[in-house]
Design a protein around this motif. Structure first.
Motif, short mmCIF file in Angstrom:
data_model
loop_
_atom_site.label_atom_id
_atom_site.label_comp_id
_atom_site.label_asym_id
_atom_site.label_seq_id
_atom_site.Cartn_x
_atom_site.Cartn_y
_atom_site.Cartn_z
N PRO A 1 -0.25 6.49 -0.60
CA PRO A 1 -1.42 7.07 0.07
C PRO A 1 -0.96 8.21 0.97
O PRO A 1 0.23 8.28 1.34
CB PRO A 1 -1.95 5.91 0.92
CG PRO A 1 -0.74 5.07 1.19
CD PRO A 1 0.13 5.20 -0.03
N ASP A 2 -1.89 9.09 1.32
CA ASP A 2 -1.55 10.19 2.23
C ASP A 2 -2.01 9.91 3.64
O ASP A 2 -1.54 10.54 4.60
CB ASP A 2 -2.15 11.48 1.70
CG ASP A 2 -1.56 11.82 0.35
OD1 ASP A 2 -0.46 12.37 0.33
OD2 ASP A 2 -2.16 11.47 -0.68
N PHE A 3 -2.97 8.98 3.77
CA PHE A 3 -3.47 8.54 5.08
C PHE A 3 -3.91 7.09 4.93
O PHE A 3 -4.48 6.72 3.90
CB PHE A 3 -4.72 9.31 5.52
CG PHE A 3 -4.59 10.79 5.51
CD1 PHE A 3 -4.16 11.47 6.63
CD2 PHE A 3 -4.94 11.51 4.37
CE1 PHE A 3 -4.06 12.86 6.61
CE2 PHE A 3 -4.84 12.90 4.34
CZ PHE A 3 -4.39 13.57 5.48
N ILE A 4 -3.69 6.31 5.97
CA ILE A 4 -4.28 4.96 6.02
C ILE A 4 -5.00 4.81 7.35
O ILE A 4 -4.40 5.06 8.41
CB ILE A 4 -3.21 3.85 5.88
CG1 ILE A 4 -2.35 4.04 4.63
CG2 ILE A 4 -3.88 2.47 5.84
CD1 ILE A 4 -1.25 2.99 4.47
N THR A 5 -6.28 4.46 7.31
CA THR A 5 -6.95 4.07 8.54
C THR A 5 -6.97 2.55 8.56
O THR A 5 -7.15 1.92 7.52
CB THR A 5 -8.40 4.58 8.62
OG1 THR A 5 -9.21 3.86 7.70
CG2 THR A 5 -8.49 6.07 8.31
N LEU B 1 0.84 -1.20 0.00
CA LEU B 1 0.00 0.00 0.00
C LEU B 1 0.87 1.24 0.00
O LEU B 1 0.61 2.22 -0.71
CB LEU B 1 -0.89 0.03 1.23
CG LEU B 1 -2.09 -0.88 1.21
CD1 LEU B 1 -3.00 -0.54 2.38
CD2 LEU B 1 -2.83 -0.73 -0.11
N ASN B 2 1.89 1.22 0.81
CA ASN B 2 2.77 2.38 0.94
C ASN B 2 3.37 2.79 -0.41
O ASN B 2 3.53 3.98 -0.69
CB ASN B 2 3.89 2.05 1.92
CG ASN B 2 4.74 3.25 2.25
OD1 ASN B 2 4.22 4.29 2.66
ND2 ASN B 2 6.04 3.15 2.02
N CYS C 1 3.24 7.34 5.55
CA CYS C 1 2.17 8.32 5.75
C CYS C 1 1.53 8.12 7.12
O CYS C 1 1.72 7.10 7.76
CB CYS C 1 1.12 8.19 4.65
SG CYS C 1 0.12 6.71 4.78
N PRO C 2 0.77 9.11 7.57
CA PRO C 2 0.06 8.97 8.84
C PRO C 2 -0.90 7.78 8.83
O PRO C 2 -1.59 7.53 7.83
CB PRO C 2 -0.75 10.27 8.95
CG PRO C 2 -0.06 11.25 8.07
CD PRO C 2 0.57 10.45 6.97
#
Lengths: 308, 308, 308
Positions: free
Chosen positions: B106-110, B101-102, B128-129
């Motif tokens: 992405p800019d955010f991952i929940t 995924l990284n 990312c955060p």
């Protein structure tokens, strides 16, 4: 970035039939998207107002997400359709599904399907560009393109490049698309597989076949490992995972036979300890597996841009 | 709205470790989003061009939708990834999924995951955060933050506030995150559970433990009921639902022991007649269960804005 | 395009209760969206900043996608909620689900539910417009509207139009919504079904009932075939598929009894060889099945625009 390259086909159904110029045209444009994806603001409006449908008859989070990101970042609306819970389960035929989607005026359809040839069949019933996201053991063209882009961004030239593709050649659409692409670009391609997983006709595609991995891998510039579908075991193609890894798994010992700076590639998701060992998969000097994932989005953006 | 509060962490993995100022900073910003969500045009472009991935290894429509709305309303592109049909089922490890995924930037991952600690592990492999959307019985920080925002918007002060958290304390990430948050903010926290569902060490977290609900609830300002996972029954933690409701369910009779204006909270979805009676859940004077849902979107917008 | 028609209801729960003017108002507006959907740039910003939730308790790729496209092309954010993996499976009641969603401030909710009346019930717990996307055997209003739009764009007038609806009338929400719509618009409606699938009271709705398809289809302008749910076989409503097709399937021989230019309609997905033969379904002179799909998006855009 290419000044005025025009892709000469409506669809991207496979690599077979593409010219060297087509492949280079896609890769050139894809290169320009790499930087975009590394920015904070990744959005362009090239495809704004258009609709991309991801029609997946097999699940593949990685590929679907890659196409979804490519579409969204170019400004398109993206609709995901998984086979589960869909009309297909209610017995609708593939061609009825195609005609139905087509009536909703999508601008692009990506299709993954377990049967070879299904994507081409579907493309004949729709008016918009269709992108093959993997059909049976036939082709997976964006995978081969992202592999090529990865090789190119690592500074390698295709002409005379020695590439070994290793694993279940018989059932692999990734292998087939890569064979078409790499031979078109002038690379020297070897395929390595156990006898049960090597198609008899394979050398007609212009590659050299090896059943001994140690011989096949000797002196190569690039090693593409294929994911082993574990269901091949139960289907008696292979004696055991341990045996497979011993003979066809990539480990540091076998890797020594390749060129010192050989690139290690894998389409993912990887089976650690099945077709590839962790020391090798995680070797940050040589493994470019995560580069492949990154460049996959860029390649799909280029394909959408060229077909749009 | 806070003039220049900066969140000092890259991720939001839990409430543990946040300062009173961090918590207030998030709540202050969240407050400004409440009004936005009540408007017809709910869209801002703060995060336009960014990508939020919701990676859920457990299904939770409510939490996923809340994050999805938060991201979309701030202008981000949002991708949902459910574990079903994904690479994880094909045997990919958590860390390989994270790295993959990284690579897509992405800019955010929940992340929601059934194992405690999995979200922190994943966060170490990405650039990312990462926002913990619930991991095992560890933490669910945005739930505690939305609970706190609900308490605050009802005009209550945290200092000295008497809060009873009642239910399956042992397995509850909601309880744990709320204990950290409320004790940090100076509240007086009690936990109420049957002996089998009360962790032995719990008082070390600065709370008072009760196995008698009638005693625990006495004179409190806020009652947080926890959802009872019905599988606890078959695992022999509890004799029967009827018995559980009689001893630990919130009904009008037990409610009388709390302060007259006590707030009734629940993270949802509620099990009517299991941990809470309908007369109490639907008491529009005191139940703030739907306020919690509403403010959940605002809290998640604030978290995204601060980490972005 | 209609100058200033205002839809007089908050929700679209069914066709029953709509006036001729309401139906024409929706169809007039829908007509203007047909051309938009055929353009490359299909995007308007009429609903930008608004949230549409598609809440589907039954799966239906076709209808969900049609609503999703309608919302996205008008600029709304669209959230899909399937029952699988959702709170409903955890035992949450329909009304709790409704109240929870409502707290997140959606601007529109479309609902598909297996139980008749569930959508109306849900609509009473929310503050935004609710659109029935099919509830049990009750109504499917956007299907009837898109059917009507299809008939109108083919140049037919409703007044005195002879329409035969054929199939499982007893369980069909499509039949019910079409009966309400077509009788309101002044059409002459016939229903055709085997005795076991014909509701006893049906003629009270202003239609003529036939159990002999050859008689019912005689001289009609429009034939609406209904999808046969194959589970009706196992429930002993019908002896066999072969028998059903012989008596109630549309084939070229039966079609000859209708007017020469009769339109052939079907809500899809079609069961070839069950309720309709391929020669008829694919007859490009008379089958308007794909027009129905196309106009479905336009009708849903009009409904969203009018309720917005």
């Amino acid at each position: 970035m290419p000044a005025n390259y025009q892709f000469p086909h409506r669809d991207l159904l496979g690599i077979e039939g593409l010219s060297e110029r087509d492949i280079s045209g896609i890769l050139d444009l894809a290169e320009s998207y790499i930087a975009l994806n590394r920015k904070q603001d990744k959005k362009q409006n090239l495809l704004s107002g258009r609709t991309l449908i991801n029609l997946f008859f097999e699940s593949s989070t990685r590929t679907r997400t890659s196409f979804e990101l490519a579409g969204l970042r170019l400004g398109a609306d993206v609709i995901n359709m998984q086979v589960s819970g869909s009309a297909i389960e209610k017995g609708e035929t593939l061609l009825d599904t195609a005609a139905t989607l087509n009536a909703m005026h999508p601008d692009f359809i990506t299709v993954r399907h377990p049967e070879s040839g299904a994507v081409m069949l579907l493309s004949q019933k729709v008016n918009c560009p269709v992108i093959n996201a993997g059909d049976g053991s036939h082709e997976h063209p964006t995978q081969a393109l992202l592999d090529a882009l990865t090789i190119r961004t690592k500074g390698r030239k295709f002409k005379g490049l020695k590439v070994a593709i290793c694993g279940d050649i018989k059932h692999s659409r990734v292998a087939r698309s890569n064979i078409y692409l790499l031979t078109t670009m002038g690379a020297d391609v070897r395929v390595i597989a156990p006898p049960t997983l090597m198609p008899p006709y394979i050398e007609k595609l212009g590659v050299t076949a090896y059943t001994d991995m140690r011989k096949g891998i000797e002196d190569v510039d690039v090693i593409m490992m294929l994911r082993l579908q574990l269901e091949r075991m139960s289907a008696s193609y292979l004696p055991s995972i341990r045996e497979y890894f011993r003979l066809y798994g990539l480990n540091p010992e076998k890797l020594q036979l390749a060129k010192e700076d050989a690139l290690i590639m894998h389409p993912g998701p990887i089976n650690r300890g099945v077709e590839i060992g962790s020391e090798v998969a995680d070797d940050i000097q040589r493994s470019v597996i995560l580069d492949q994932v990154e460049l996959g989005v860029a390649v799909r953006q280029a394909v959408l841009a060229l077909l749009g």
